[in-house]
Design a protein around this motif. Structure first.
Motif, PDB file in Angstrom:
ATOM      1  N   LEU A   1       1.510   8.827  -2.458  1.00 48.46           N
ATOM      2  CA  LEU A   1       0.471   9.156  -3.445  1.00 48.46           C
ATOM      3  C   LEU A   1       0.632  10.587  -3.936  1.00 48.46           C
ATOM      4  N   GLN A   2       1.014  11.473  -3.005  1.00 46.53           N
ATOM      5  CA  GLN A   2       1.207  12.874  -3.392  1.00 46.53           C
ATOM      6  C   GLN A   2       2.486  13.046  -4.207  1.00 46.53           C
TER       7      GLN A   2
ATOM      8  N   SER B   1       2.007  11.617  -7.707  1.00 50.24           N
ATOM      9  CA  SER B   1       0.660  11.799  -8.253  1.00 50.24           C
ATOM     10  C   SER B   1       0.668  12.024  -9.771  1.00 50.24           C
ATOM     11  N   ARG B   2       1.679  12.774 -10.287  1.00 52.11           N
ATOM     12  CA  ARG B   2       1.650  13.094 -11.716  1.00 52.11           C
ATOM     13  C   ARG B   2       1.917  11.888 -12.601  1.00 52.11           C
ATOM     14  N   GLN B   3       2.574  10.858 -12.060  1.00 53.64           N
ATOM     15  CA  GLN B   3       2.719   9.653 -12.889  1.00 53.64           C
ATOM     16  C   GLN B   3       1.645   8.620 -12.548  1.00 53.64           C
ATOM     17  N   ILE B   4       1.177   8.613 -11.303  1.00 57.81           N
ATOM     18  CA  ILE B   4       0.105   7.672 -10.943  1.00 57.81           C
ATOM     19  C   ILE B   4      -1.163   7.968 -11.749  1.00 57.81           C
ATOM     20  N   MET B   5      -1.379   9.252 -12.090  1.00 59.04           N
ATOM     21  CA  MET B   5      -2.602   9.590 -12.843  1.00 59.04           C
ATOM     22  C   MET B   5      -2.549   9.093 -14.294  1.00 59.04           C
ATOM     23  N   LEU B   6      -1.390   8.641 -14.735  1.00 60.83           N
ATOM     24  CA  LEU B   6      -1.293   8.069 -16.084  1.00 60.83           C
ATOM     25  C   LEU B   6      -1.909   6.677 -16.108  1.00 60.83           C
ATOM     26  N   PRO B   7      -2.705   6.371 -17.146  1.00 61.13           N
ATOM     27  CA  PRO B   7      -3.304   5.031 -17.213  1.00 61.13           C
ATOM     28  C   PRO B   7      -2.255   3.925 -17.291  1.00 61.13           C
ATOM     29  N   GLN B   8      -1.079   4.241 -17.846  1.00 65.46           N
ATOM     30  CA  GLN B   8      -0.017   3.216 -17.949  1.00 65.46           C
ATOM     31  C   GLN B   8       0.623   2.918 -16.601  1.00 65.46           C
ATOM     32  N   VAL B   9       0.458   3.811 -15.639  1.00 64.67           N
ATOM     33  CA  VAL B   9       1.118   3.628 -14.331  1.00 64.67           C
ATOM     34  C   VAL B   9       0.071   3.242 -13.285  1.00 64.67           C
ATOM     35  N   GLY B  10      -0.680   4.192 -12.790  1.00 64.61           N
ATOM     36  CA  GLY B  10      -1.675   3.904 -11.758  1.00 64.61           C
ATOM     37  C   GLY B  10      -1.004   3.472 -10.456  1.00 64.61           C
ATOM     38  N   GLU B  11      -1.804   3.156  -9.451  1.00 63.33           N
ATOM     39  CA  GLU B  11      -1.224   2.734  -8.162  1.00 63.33           C
ATOM     40  C   GLU B  11      -0.524   1.389  -8.292  1.00 63.33           C
ATOM     41  N   ASP B  12      -1.064   0.523  -9.160  1.00 61.01           N
ATOM     42  CA  ASP B  12      -0.417  -0.784  -9.376  1.00 61.01           C
ATOM     43  C   ASP B  12       0.997  -0.616  -9.899  1.00 61.01           C
TER      44      ASP B  12
ATOM     45  N   MET C   1       0.834  -1.211   0.000  1.00 60.14           N
ATOM     46  CA  MET C   1       0.000   0.000   0.000  1.00 60.14           C
ATOM     47  C   MET C   1       0.868   1.260   0.000  1.00 60.14           C
ATOM     48  N   LEU C   2       0.492   2.205  -0.821  1.00 57.63           N
ATOM     49  CA  LEU C   2       1.234   3.462  -0.877  1.00 57.63           C
ATOM     50  C   LEU C   2       0.710   4.402   0.208  1.00 57.63           C
ATOM     51  N   SER C   3       1.631   5.106   0.859  1.00 57.67           N
ATOM     52  CA  SER C   3       1.228   6.068   1.883  1.00 57.67           C
ATOM     53  C   SER C   3       0.657   7.320   1.213  1.00 57.67           C
ATOM     54  N   SER C   4       0.039   8.183   2.024  1.00 59.68           N
ATOM     55  CA  SER C   4      -0.537   9.402   1.438  1.00 59.68           C
ATOM     56  C   SER C   4       0.576  10.298   0.892  1.00 59.68           C
ATOM     57  N   LYS C   5       1.733  10.288   1.551  1.00 57.73           N
ATOM     58  CA  LYS C   5       2.878  11.064   1.045  1.00 57.73           C
ATOM     59  C   LYS C   5       3.343  10.529  -0.313  1.00 57.73           C
TER      60      LYS C   5
END
Ligand SMILES: [Zn+2]
Length: 249
Positions: free
Chosen positions: A7-8, A11-22, A1-5
């Protein structure tokens, strides 16, 4: 699990469909070795650290020289004569304190690589020496570890990756058989423009990130010739060589 820090931070790469939280979690659990902390290793290491690769192993036995600063962007003027691996580790830890960075202040040789390559998931060859490149090729092939290789001379770059996870070629020795080597110049004898190293070193970081996230890797078994003077790009698909001393044995 990613922490809130986390995630922040990402955030700019997690929002990419190719990346995401996974994808971010895959990067966080990945271990990469970077061999050579010069003009290619500098941008590659900075981007991999910033992207949140969980563990980075930095291998270089050199010390920072005044003539390195024109292109090796990890180092500042006050780092002269200090160990590249140690300075690089400090710089990367400052850039991203949430990852683990291990400096190895020594020149990579075959026995050291054999012991350590199996402890990482992927290797970046950022050296400018053909002998060590062939050694990295052999060790990665034997350990079934993927490797992203690059070199730059003048304004011209080369990039190729190999995925040895299936225990199959082609490999670097298929492309350039060691016995056919001619005398090749490196940065210290031939000259190189700094931003070309930035371009190609960043491409190495990109290929590593794509591989670790399970995306398709353009340079896999495909030599990319990158001409930064004209932006011309040539690609050459490589096949395994029947008589290759490394991968057909
Ligand atoms: Zn081969």
């Amino acid at each position: 699990m990613l922490s809130s820090k986390e995630l922040q931070r990402y955030s700019r790469q997690i929002m990419l469909p190719q990346v995401g939280e996974d994808g971010q979690e895959k990067l966080a659990s990945a271990r990469i070795m970077i061999v050579g902390l010069g003009g290619l290793g500098s941008p590659a290491a900075l981007y991999l650290a910033a992207a949140g690769i969980g563990e980075l192993h930095l291998v270089d036995g050199d010390h920072v020289d005044l003539s390195n600063l024109q292109r090796q962007v990890l180092y500042k003027t006050n780092h002269q004569s200090k160990s590249k691996a140690l300075v690089a580790a400090q710089q990367l830890a400052a850039a991203n304190p949430t990852i683990r960075v291990y400096p190895h202040s020594q020149m990579a040789n075959e026995s050291w690589l054999r012991e350590h390559v199996k402890q990482v998931d992927l290797v970046l060859d950022c050296t400018d020496n053909l002998d060590i490149r062939h050694t990295i090729n052999r060790v990665c092939y034997a350990a079934r570890r993927p490797v992203v290789m690059a070199s730059v001379q003048g304004f011209s770059g080369q990039l190729i990756s190999f995925d040895f996870s299936a225990g199959k070629g082609p490999c670097y020795a298929c492309l350039f058989p060691p016995q056919q080597q001619v005398e090749v110049q490196n940065c210290s004898t031939a000259g190189v423009i700094g931003p070309a190293l930035g371009v190609v070193g960043s491409m190495q970081a990109l290929e590593a990130i794509k591989y670790l996230m399970g995306m398709s890797v353009s340079s896999l078994s495909t030599l990319h010739l990158i001409e930064t003077e004209t932006f011309a790009l040539q690609t050459l698909q490589l096949r395994a060589h029947d008589s290759c001393a490394v991968c057909s044995a």
